[in-house]
Design an enzyme around this catalytic site. Sequence first.
Site, short mmCIF file in Angstrom:
data_model
loop_
_atom_site.label_atom_id
_atom_site.label_comp_id
_atom_site.label_asym_id
_atom_site.label_seq_id
_atom_site.Cartn_x
_atom_site.Cartn_y
_atom_site.Cartn_z
N LEU A 228 0.84 -1.20 0.00
CA LEU A 228 0.00 0.00 0.00
C LEU A 228 0.87 1.25 0.00
O LEU A 228 0.85 2.03 0.96
CB LEU A 228 -0.92 0.00 1.23
N PRO A 229 1.65 1.46 -1.06
CA PRO A 229 2.45 2.68 -1.10
C PRO A 229 1.56 3.91 -1.10
O PRO A 229 0.49 3.90 -1.72
CB PRO A 229 3.25 2.55 -2.39
N HIS A 230 1.97 4.93 -0.39
CA HIS A 230 1.15 6.14 -0.31
C HIS A 230 2.04 7.36 -0.09
O HIS A 230 3.16 7.23 0.40
CB HIS A 230 0.10 6.03 0.79
N ALA A 231 1.51 8.51 -0.47
CA ALA A 231 2.27 9.75 -0.33
C ALA A 231 1.31 10.93 -0.35
O ALA A 231 0.19 10.82 -0.83
CB ALA A 231 3.28 9.88 -1.47
#
Length: 153
Positions: free
Chosen positions: A64-67
């Site tokens: 769940l990459p997030h930014a």
Amino acid sequence: MDLSSLLRPAAVRAVANVASKKRLFQDLADIAAQAYGLDAAIIVDALQERESLGPTGVGHGVALPHARLHGLDHVVGVFMRLEKPLDFDAVDRQPVDLVFGLLAPKSSGVDHLKALALVSRTMRNEDTCKKLRSNTDPAALHGVLTTTQGLAA
């Protein structure tokens, strides 16, 4: 908030092979740029910066990459199903084949956390993941994500 409000059909892809985490972030950024009109280079930098704080591979083949980004007015998502699992430094050390990226406004605060919790619940559902892994059609993948999320609660 529901996944259909976060994830456009154009932001869902099945990808045969990704060679590295860096390449994965580039692909996620390219999809987000096309689907939402965002700057891919800024997305890649933001994802890599967040990943340097700790891996976003949550286990069971899911990442769940997030930014957070300047210039975004609401949370948006990008989903990729990888045909060949990728080493992602996940918490369980298993390779990743389901990737749900989230991009949020810098000032989103609780909306970003709510979206992350929603995606996390959805991606922890074994039936949802099984359906995602058995499909390669982007429309079918989008349908699974946006219609089965109620099962994950």
